[in-house]
Design a protein around this motif. Structure first.
Motif: not given
Length: 301
Positions: A183-196, A200-210
């Motif tokens: 939320d807070g716009g992440s469903s818009l900002f993340v795919p606009s920067r890194v693609g589908f 999807a990986e960041l949102a569904m796996l919830g893992e840390r990205l260094d």
């Protein structure tokens, strides 16, 4: 401590980014030099460096988690730097070891008193005016990610125009780990920067990205070794504060038109889905697991 004695009016007496009148603001600090405290709130410090402003998220004991006071203070600061004609660029960073760990789940659970957390109200009244305010500010806004940026903390960073980070920082769409959605716009900002695929990986796996991987993915713009980060981030602020402000504003309008023209509708859509998630058994289990410092046992309910 919070200084509110004089409560100066914003230039032009205008409303804040969310269309609301600004709350009483703290006293303007007098006689400050570059990079000294300009205004102090309970949870935010505002510093000035000539035409640059540095916004410091200041709940280090809670890793700069968002509670009610934090949201109100941050909106007041965003209003101030937007409407102050002397400010030409903004850097948002965190005090202590984190940028922002996300929502203060402890306060949210206490407010709910055993009932359902009213995430729709929190999102639409507290968070959305901040996110849209940053995107519409006619000045460049830099997120200086000095440590973890998770949940709504990541949304805040990605709402900014440029995202720079210390090498030890990491990024996480941690919502799924407690049974929620971005939320807070992440469903818009993340795919606009890194693609589908990566969104999807960041949102569904919830893992840390260094930080280095985030740079490689295109989620952020620059990474520096920890010992160089602060000086480099401030140098970038100084550069943009001395730059072509109207050009930066025009570029923001172009990018907003192409990528984020339907931002308000997407924020509302996010909030509606999050309201559904907050009523789920999985979210209740996620909160209980978080409070108990144990892994969640989701049932799909």
């Amino acid at each position: 401590s919070l200084v509110r004695a004089l409560s100066p009016v914003l230039p032009g007496g205008c409303a804040g980014p969310g269309g609301r009148p600004p709350r009483n603001l703290p006293t303007r600090m007098t006689g400050v030099s570059d990079d000294e405290l300009y205004r102090q709130y309970e949870t935010i410090n505002l510093y000035r460096r000539g035409p640059g402003a540095r916004v410091e998220l200041n709940r280090p004991e809670r890793m700069n988690a968002w509670n009610r006071q934090f949201s109100a203070d941050l909106l007041d600061v965003i209003t101030e730097v937007t409407e102050n004609p002397e400010v030409r660029a903004v850097l948002i960073t965190g005090a202590g070891r984190a940028f922002s760990s996300g929502a203060d789940l402890k306060e949210a659970a206490e407010d709910a008193g055993g009932g359902t957390v009213d995430v729709y109200k929190i999102l639409t009244e507290r968070y959305h005016p901040l996110i849209t305010g940053i995107r519409r500010m006619p000045k460049p806004v830099i997120a200086g990610v000095n440590g973890p940026a998770a949940g709504i903390g990541l949304s805040l960073a990605l709402a900014c125009d440029l995202v720079v980070a210390a090498e030890s920082a990491y990024f996480s769409l941690a919502f799924v780990n407690i049974g929620l959605v971005p939320d807070g716009g992440s469903s818009l900002f993340v795919p606009s920067r890194v693609g589908f695929a990566r969104a999807a990986e960041l949102a569904m796996l919830g893992e840390r990205l260094d930080a280095r991987t985030a740079l490689d993915w295109g989620l952020i713009n620059r990474v520096w070794p920890d010992e160089e980060y602060q000086a480099q981030a401030l140098a970038l602020l100084d550069r943009m504060a001395a730059g072509a402000t109207r050009s930066y504003a025009g570029t923001k309008r172009q990018l907003n038109k192409w990528l984020y023209e339907h931002m308000e509708a997407q924020l509302e859509f996010e909030a509606g889905i999050q309201k559904e998630m907050a009523a789920s058994g999985d979210f209740a289990e996620g909160l209980a697991a978080f409070a108990g410092k144990r892994p969640p046992r989701f049932s799909g309910a």
